[in-house]
Scaffold this active site. Structure first.
Site, mmCIF file in Angstrom:
data_model
loop_
_atom_site.group_PDB
_atom_site.id
_atom_site.type_symbol
_atom_site.label_atom_id
_atom_site.label_comp_id
_atom_site.label_asym_id
_atom_site.label_seq_id
_atom_site.Cartn_x
_atom_site.Cartn_y
_atom_site.Cartn_z
ATOM 1 N N ALA A 109 16.775 -6.814 4.564
ATOM 2 C CA ALA A 109 17.196 -5.947 5.673
ATOM 3 C C ALA A 109 18.711 -5.783 5.723
ATOM 4 O O ALA A 109 19.460 -6.643 5.284
ATOM 5 C CB ALA A 109 16.682 -6.529 6.988
ATOM 6 N N SER B 174 13.974 -1.687 2.095
ATOM 7 C CA SER B 174 13.334 -2.238 3.285
ATOM 8 C C SER B 174 13.159 -1.191 4.375
ATOM 9 O O SER B 174 13.994 -0.287 4.527
ATOM 10 C CB SER B 174 14.205 -3.376 3.824
ATOM 11 O OG SER B 174 13.775 -3.778 5.111
ATOM 12 N N GLN C 135 9.416 -0.606 1.157
ATOM 13 C CA GLN C 135 8.804 -1.774 1.809
ATOM 14 C C GLN C 135 8.473 -1.401 3.233
ATOM 15 O O GLN C 135 9.316 -0.885 3.968
ATOM 16 C CB GLN C 135 9.758 -2.967 1.766
ATOM 17 C CG GLN C 135 9.234 -4.220 2.474
ATOM 18 C CD GLN C 135 9.534 -4.220 3.958
ATOM 19 O OE1 GLN C 135 10.475 -3.561 4.392
ATOM 20 N NE2 GLN C 135 8.707 -4.910 4.741
ATOM 21 N N LEU C 136 7.263 -1.688 3.650
ATOM 22 C CA LEU C 136 6.810 -1.283 4.978
ATOM 23 C C LEU C 136 6.456 -2.481 5.851
ATOM 24 O O LEU C 136 5.739 -3.390 5.423
ATOM 25 C CB LEU C 136 5.562 -0.391 4.831
ATOM 26 C CG LEU C 136 4.946 0.109 6.151
ATOM 27 C CD1 LEU C 136 5.882 1.078 6.864
ATOM 28 C CD2 LEU C 136 3.589 0.764 5.884
ATOM 29 N N TYR C 137 7.011 -2.461 7.035
ATOM 30 C CA TYR C 137 6.531 -3.313 8.133
ATOM 31 C C TYR C 137 5.811 -2.413 9.111
ATOM 32 O O TYR C 137 6.350 -1.372 9.508
ATOM 33 C CB TYR C 137 7.704 -3.907 8.928
ATOM 34 C CG TYR C 137 8.386 -5.103 8.344
ATOM 35 C CD1 TYR C 137 7.703 -6.274 8.053
ATOM 36 C CD2 TYR C 137 9.767 -5.076 8.142
ATOM 37 C CE1 TYR C 137 8.379 -7.384 7.553
ATOM 38 C CE2 TYR C 137 10.441 -6.176 7.637
ATOM 39 C CZ TYR C 137 9.733 -7.333 7.344
ATOM 40 O OH TYR C 137 10.395 -8.424 6.857
ATOM 41 N N THR D 122 4.514 -5.610 3.615
ATOM 42 C CA THR D 122 4.725 -7.028 3.899
ATOM 43 C C THR D 122 3.578 -7.546 4.756
ATOM 44 O O THR D 122 3.304 -7.008 5.824
ATOM 45 C CB THR D 122 6.063 -7.242 4.615
ATOM 46 O OG1 THR D 122 7.105 -6.790 3.748
ATOM 47 C CG2 THR D 122 6.279 -8.715 4.936
ATOM 48 N N LYS E 10 2.987 -7.686 -0.278
ATOM 49 C CA LYS E 10 4.064 -8.665 -0.439
ATOM 50 C C LYS E 10 3.820 -9.835 0.504
ATOM 51 O O LYS E 10 3.731 -9.658 1.726
ATOM 52 C CB LYS E 10 5.407 -8.006 -0.101
ATOM 53 C CG LYS E 10 6.592 -8.965 -0.047
ATOM 54 C CD LYS E 10 7.902 -8.220 0.144
ATOM 55 C CE LYS E 10 9.085 -9.171 0.213
ATOM 56 N NZ LYS E 10 9.202 -9.874 1.496
ATOM 57 N N SER F 289 5.190 -14.175 -2.630
ATOM 58 C CA SER F 289 6.434 -14.289 -1.864
ATOM 59 C C SER F 289 6.193 -15.185 -0.671
ATOM 60 O O SER F 289 5.113 -15.171 -0.075
ATOM 61 C CB SER F 289 6.864 -12.898 -1.367
ATOM 62 O OG SER F 289 7.964 -13.008 -0.471
ATOM 63 N N HIS G 243 8.673 -14.982 1.577
ATOM 64 C CA HIS G 243 9.688 -14.339 2.417
ATOM 65 C C HIS G 243 11.010 -15.125 2.341
ATOM 66 O O HIS G 243 11.705 -15.280 3.356
ATOM 67 C CB HIS G 243 9.182 -14.268 3.869
ATOM 68 C CG HIS G 243 9.585 -13.004 4.581
ATOM 69 N ND1 HIS G 243 8.688 -12.094 5.057
ATOM 70 C CD2 HIS G 243 10.794 -12.495 4.894
ATOM 71 C CE1 HIS G 243 9.315 -11.085 5.654
ATOM 72 N NE2 HIS G 243 10.602 -11.307 5.561
ATOM 73 N N ARG H 211 11.595 -17.906 4.825
ATOM 74 C CA ARG H 211 12.013 -17.534 6.180
ATOM 75 C C ARG H 211 10.850 -17.410 7.157
ATOM 76 O O ARG H 211 11.077 -17.154 8.335
ATOM 77 C CB ARG H 211 12.755 -16.192 6.139
ATOM 78 C CG ARG H 211 14.039 -16.251 5.339
ATOM 79 C CD ARG H 211 14.524 -14.857 4.971
ATOM 80 N NE ARG H 211 15.151 -14.131 6.055
ATOM 81 C CZ ARG H 211 16.435 -14.213 6.380
ATOM 82 N NH1 ARG H 211 17.228 -15.027 5.715
ATOM 83 N NH2 ARG H 211 16.939 -13.501 7.371
ATOM 84 N N ASP I 247 8.892 -13.216 -5.919
ATOM 85 C CA ASP I 247 10.274 -13.353 -5.457
ATOM 86 C C ASP I 247 10.440 -14.745 -4.854
ATOM 87 O O ASP I 247 9.466 -15.472 -4.647
ATOM 88 C CB ASP I 247 10.694 -12.256 -4.475
ATOM 89 C CG ASP I 247 10.039 -12.366 -3.099
ATOM 90 O OD1 ASP I 247 9.592 -13.461 -2.685
ATOM 91 O OD2 ASP I 247 9.984 -11.340 -2.400
ATOM 92 N N VAL J 128 14.909 -17.071 -7.225
ATOM 93 C CA VAL J 128 15.353 -16.689 -8.576
ATOM 94 C C VAL J 128 16.877 -16.616 -8.626
ATOM 95 O O VAL J 128 17.488 -15.805 -7.930
ATOM 96 C CB VAL J 128 14.745 -15.328 -8.991
ATOM 97 C CG1 VAL J 128 15.306 -14.889 -10.337
ATOM 98 C CG2 VAL J 128 13.230 -15.422 -9.029
ATOM 99 N N GLY K 283 16.342 -11.094 -4.061
ATOM 100 C CA GLY K 283 16.854 -10.669 -2.770
ATOM 101 C C GLY K 283 18.255 -11.161 -2.510
ATOM 102 O O GLY K 283 19.226 -10.432 -2.694
#
Lengths: 350, 350, 350, 350
Positions: free
Chosen positions: D79, D106, D127-129, D156, D220, D242, D244, D247, D275, D278, D298
Site C-alpha cells: 500500500a 495494490s 490486487q483487490l481488497y 487478497t 493471495k 503469502s 501478508h 502482518r 511472497d 525474499v 514487497g
C-alpha cells in the site's frame, strides 16, 4: 605468548594484516551462512570415545593418490599468500614440507609454481582455475606443473562465477595486491578476465583436461552424491568436498554435513577429502570418521603465515597434528584404519 | 547470605579462589563444548511428574557395591582439594560422612589416603591413575588403599593423554600448588611424569589390576555401549559414565546423553553411575531415571569447599539432597525403585 | 498510554508493584526453565489458517462443567490478590463477571470466598489446597464454598511440597503481606503450616473429597497421560493441565507440550483445560486446537490488576478475548467446534 | 556508496523514511514471530549445488498466467507507495518495466490504477481488497482494471480482519498519509471502513468475482494444502503463498515452509507463487525449487523506492536478478526447468 590454538592465530592475524587483506581472507559470500555453518556443523557432531585401547603409538601417516604424507592434514589452495608474508607460498611450502605433508598450490599464487616447487620438500598439487575459453592457457600451466613435479591437478569446479564477499566488497582499505606469479610468464588472454567472470567449465572441459595430462585429477568443490557418483564413474582420482570456504554459493551445507553423502556415493572408487572450517584436531577426526582420507586447511594456515611466516604456518600445522594425535588417543583410535563411523554421532539434519 | 543453590556457591568460589585455582578447577578442554553441553543436556530433558502418590516419606538410601549410602549423590574424585581449603580432602571426607554418603578420593589428593580415611565416617573409594609403566607404583597405592579401608578402586580410563584446558593454560597467575600427598611416601618413578603423559592403559592393565586386588573395580570414563558391554563381560563391578567434567576430549557427548546407551548395554550386569554437570536435584532424578544407580559430584563440592571448607561442602551436598527430595516428591516418585524411564522425556538427538 | 497487549501490562506491573510482590508473582522454580518454556513452546507452534470461510460472526461462548461462559478464557487461581490491589479478588471477580467468564478463586485469597462470591457476577470455582492432615479444615472450606455458590472444586495436586522460587527467596524487600481471608474464620491447624510443607495428598484424599461433596471436581496440575487416564477412570470432572506457572518442579514440560498426551488419554471422558504461559489470543487458539476446552490465565490478570485494579484485569481479559476473536477469524475458525488439530503444526519434540 | 544488497537498502530506508512510515512498512503482527520466521526459514534451507554444468547462459525468463516476464521476480502489492517517494506506484511500475517484470498494484495505491498503467511498460496485476458488503465498489474497480489493461486480479484472502502491528500502533509520529488514489473516483461506501473491519470474504464472493470478469484470478494468502486444493478444484488460476509479510496472523508458518504442501496439493493444476521474506537470490532459487513459479517482493522494493525512487526500486530488482543468476549458475541450474526439489535440503520441522 605463542598461540596455543588456531583461534589465537586468527585473532593475531586480524591484528597484523592490512584490513583489506584480512577482509579478503576472512570473508564469506553474502550473509556468511555457510561460512559460519562450516564451524557450527563440526561442533554439533559428538565423538564416541573408546577406552583401554593401546594408544602408546599414534600412526597418522597415509598416502594421497600414492604420495606418502606424515599426516592427513594438508594445505588447501588459497590465493595470494604474498599478502600474508613476504615469501608467500614458498614459506607455506616450507611449512608443509617440515611437517611431511602435502600442499596444493593455487593458480593464483603470488610466487610461481616453479619457485614453490623449489621451496617444497613435501608433495605438491597444482590447483587449477580455467574456463572453457582458456584451455590453451590452462594447458601451458599444466605443462609447467608437470615439469615442476606437481603430483596432481586439483581442478576447482565450483567457481563458474565468483561469489560476492560483501565485507570484502565494502572494504575501503587500499592495498597494493601482489601479482599472480604464474601469470607473469603466461598472462591470461586479455579478452578474458578470469577474476571477473569466474572459471566456468563443464564435463567436456574435464574430459579434455584428462586427455592432455597423465597427472591424477582431483575435483575440488563437490557437495552432492550426484556429482560424486559422476566423478567416480568418469575415473576422477580424488574428490575434494569443499564449499570454497563459504565464499561461493551462500547457504550450501557445511562440508562436514555434505561429506557423508559424497563418501557413500563414491563408495571407495576414488579418494575423498574435505576442506572448510577445520580448526581443531577433533574436526579432522570427525572428517576421517565420515569418509575423508584427509582434510585440507586453508585459512588456518594463512593465519599462521600472517603471524609468523613459514614458522607460523608450520606451528599451525603442528598444533593441528598434535590435537589430532590427542584426539585419536583419547578416542581410542590409534591408527587411521581404526577410525570409522562409530567414532561419531551426527545430529538429525540440523 | 548463605547460598541457596550450587550456582551461588560457584559464583562465590570464583570470588574467593586464587585465579589460577579457579581456572584449573573450572576449565574444560579446548572449546569447552562438552563442558557446556554437560549442563545444557540436563536442561533439555523434561520431567514427567506423577501426582497423588504418597510422598510423605522420601527414601533415597541405597548401596554402592554393597556399601550403604544415605543418598545416591556421592563425591567424585577431583585433584588437589588443598588448593580450595586448608584441610583439603579431609574436609571433603567429613562432609561426605556428615551426609552418610560415599567419597571417591583422587590419586592426586593433597592429603594422603590414610589421612582421608581417618577423617572419613562414610565409605571411601580410591580413584586410581596409572599407566602401563607404573604398575609397581600403582600396586603400592592399592595396598595402601586396602589397608586404609577403601571399599573399591575407581580406575580412570579416559586419560591416556591430558586434554588441553586452554584458559588454564593461558592463566598467568602464579600459585604455589600443594603437593600430592600420596606421592610423598610413594614418589612417581622419576622417568615417568604422569601429569604430562597421561595415564595410558589397556585391558591388559585392567586384567592385571583385577588380579592383584580383591577390591571391587569401577571404571571411570565409559561413554559408549561398546565399552560398557566389555566392562560387563569382563566382570567389572561398576561403570562410571564420565567425560572427566569436559576436561579431556572435547565434543564428546554430555554424560546424561551417553548414559542411556551405557545402561542399556550393561543391562544390570554391573552398577552404573554418572558424573558431569550435576548441579540440581532434578539432574540427579534424571540420571536415576536413565539408568544411573547414583551420581558423583565434583566441581559443586569444590565450590562449597572453597567457600566454607567442610561446612560448605556439606551444605552443597545438603542442597542437592534436599532438591532431590523435593524433585522425587513433586515427581511422585518417593523411592528409588519408583524412578524409571517414564519420569523423563528426552529430546530427539539434539 | 493504555497498554495494547499483555506484555505491556507486565512491564507496567513491574514498575508499580512492590519489588517483593513482583518477585513473588513473577518468579518460577529454580532455574526457571519451565517458566520460560511455557512461553517458548507456544511460540514454536505454527498456525495453519484457512481462508474464505465466513467469519462475520465469531462465537466463542462455551460451558465449563455446565456453567456457560462467554469465552474460553478464565481466571486461574492465584494467591493474595490483595498485594496487587486494594480490593483483591473482589476486583478480579468483577473483571471476570464483566467479561462473562469464570474465575477460580484461590484458597489463599486475600478476600474471603464469601466476599468474592458477593462481588462476582460470573461463575466461580473454589481452588483447594489441603493435605492428608487437614481434612477437617478442608471440609469446612468446602462447606463454605457450597453455601457461597461455587460451582466446582479445583483441587491442586502438584504441590506436595513447595518449589523453590529463588529470586523470590533472594528478595530482600520487606512487604507486609495481607492475610489469607479464608483462614480468618477457619485458621489452619497450628501444628500444620501448609505454606511450608506443601499440600501432600493422594488418591485416597481425592476419594474422600469426592465422597463429601457433590460439587464437580477438577484436578489442577496434571501433566501426563498416565494421570489423565486415572482421572478419567475415577470420574474426575475436569483436568487442568498445569505446571503451576513453572513454580513447582522445574524442567517439567510446557503445558502446551503436555496437553496433547493428556487430551488423548482422556479421550473426551472429562473436560480438559490448560494454564501456563497464555499471553496471546493465538496461544488460546493453539490450546483449543490441541484439546483444551478453555484456558486459565493467572499472571496476565495479576498484571492488569496491579496496573489498574478491576478495570485493568478486565482490560487484560478484553485484550485476550479480542485477540482470540481475531485469531479465530484469521484462522478461518469462527466457532469453537471448527477448531481442531489441523489448525496447528507442532514441532518435533523440541 | 551504492548499496550492494537489499539489507543495505533497508538500513538506508530506515534512515530516510519518516518514522511513522518506517514503522508502518516494516512492522509485523503482534510478536513478529512470523515476520522473523519468514527470513529464518530461508536461512535454514541448504542448497545442493551441481557442478560442471554449462552455465554460460542463464535463462530465467518465464510467463505468469501467459504474460512473459524476464525473470521470476515480481513486485508484490503493497500500500501507499506515495509515502516512500513522490511518484508512488508510478515509479515502482517504471522499475518493474525496466526489468521486464510484472507488478501487482495494490487497491490501496497512492496513484490511481490508470496512472500506474500509463507508467508501466511491463504486465500489471490488480490486487483487490473487498468485503461481502462492497461488491458494487469492487466491481467498479475491476471494470477500471480491465479497461486499464491489467492482466489479472490478485484477490487478497487473508484479511478478514486486520492484524495488529504493535510497533506501528505505538508509533507516536504524525505523518500526513497520502490518499488512496483509486478511491478518489470510487469512494468506499461511507458505512464501510475497510481499513477497520478488514476484507472479509468467502468462496461465494470468489465465485461472484469469477462470474463478473474474465480476467485470470489469483488468490493471495493461501498457506495450507486444504485451501490450495480448493483453489485448484474451483478453477483459480494462481495461488500466491503469502502470510501478508507477517502482518496478519502471527505465528503462522514462514511462506517458504508452507510452500511445499501448497505446491504438492495443487499438483500443477494452477500456478503457484510466493511472497514473504525474499531478500536474496538464493531465496528465490529455494522458492523455485520448492514449487513456486515466481516470487513477489514487497518490502525490498519499498526500500529501494524510499532510498532512490524508481531508480532505487529498479536497482533492488537488478540486485535480486543478478544474485539469482549467480545462484543458478553456482547451483548448476542454468534454466528454470532445471530447478527441482533436488536443489534444496530442508531441515526437519523446525
Amino acid at each position: 605468548m605463542r598461540p596455543i590454538n588456531v583461534f589465537e592465530y586468527e585473532a593475531l592475524a586480524q591484528e597484523r594484516l592490512h584490513p583489506a587483506v584480512w577482509d579478503y581472507y576472512s570473508d564469506g559470500a553474502n550473509d556468511t551462512v555457510t561460512l559460519r555453518e562450516n564451524r557450527a556443523a563440526f561442533e554439533r557432531i559428538r565423538l564416541r570415545p573408546r577406552v583401554l585401547v593401546d594408544v602408546t603409538s599414534i600412526d597418522m601417516a597415509t598416502t594421497l593418490l600414492g604420495s606418502p604424507v606424515a599426516m592427513p592434514i594438508c594445505i588447501a589452495p588459497s590465493a595470494i599468500h604474498g599478502a600474508a608474508c613476504e615469501d608467500g607460498e614458498c614459506a607455506t611450502a616450507r611449512a608443509a614440507g617440515a611437517l611431511g605433508t602435502l600442499m596444493a598450490a593455487s593458480t593464483e599464487s603470488t610466487r610461481t609454481m616453479e619457485e614453490i616447487a623449489q621451496a617444497a620438500t613435501g608433495p605438491l598439487w597444482f590447483q587449477l582455475y580455467f574456463s572453457s575459453h582458456t584451455r590453451a592457457h590452462a594447458e601451458r600451466l599444466i605443462r609447467r606443473a608437470e615439469v615442476a613435479g606437481y603430483r596432481a591437478i586439483a581442478l576447482t569446479v565450483d567457481s563458474s562465477r565468483w561469489g560476492q564477499k560483501e565485507r570484502h566488497a565494502r572494504s575501503d582499505a587500499t592495498f597494493d595486491w601482489p601479482l599472480t606469479g604464474n601469470f607473469i610468464r603466461d598472462p591470461l588472454p586479455s579478452a578474458i578476465d578470469g577474476a571477473a567472470d569466474g572459471a566456468a567449465i563443464t564435463w567436456n572441459d574435464v574430459d579434455w583436461l584428462r586427455s592432455i595430462t597423465s597427472l591424477p585429477l582431483v575435483l575440488k568443490g563437490i557437495l552432492t552424491a550426484e556429482d560424486a557418483s559422476l566423478c567416480a564413474e568418469r575415473g576422477i582420482d580424488g574428490v575434494l568436498v569443499s564449499n570454497h570456504g563459504g565464499r561461493q554459493l551462500d547457504t550450501v551445507a557445511a562440508t562436514i554435513d555434505a561429506l557423508p553423502e559424497v563418501a557413500e556415493a563414491v563408495a571407495g572408487r576414488c579418494e575423498v577429502y574435505l576442506d572448510g572450517g577445520v580448526r581443531r584436531g577433533t574436526d579432522v577426526l570427525k572428517a576421517l570418521a565420515l569418509g575423508a582420507r584427509a582434510v585440507f586447511v586453508g585459512r588456518a594456515v594463512l593465519w599462521g603465515l600472517s603471524v609468523a611466516g613459514a614458522e607460523g604456518a608450520q606451528h599451525v600445522l603442528e598444533l593441528l597434528r598434535d590435537e589430532l594425535a590427542t584426539a585419536m588417543a583419547l578416542a581410542g583410535r590409534p591408527t587411521l584404519a581404526s577410525i570409522d563411523g562409530s567414532v561419531v554421532q551426527r545430529p538429525l539434519r540440523r
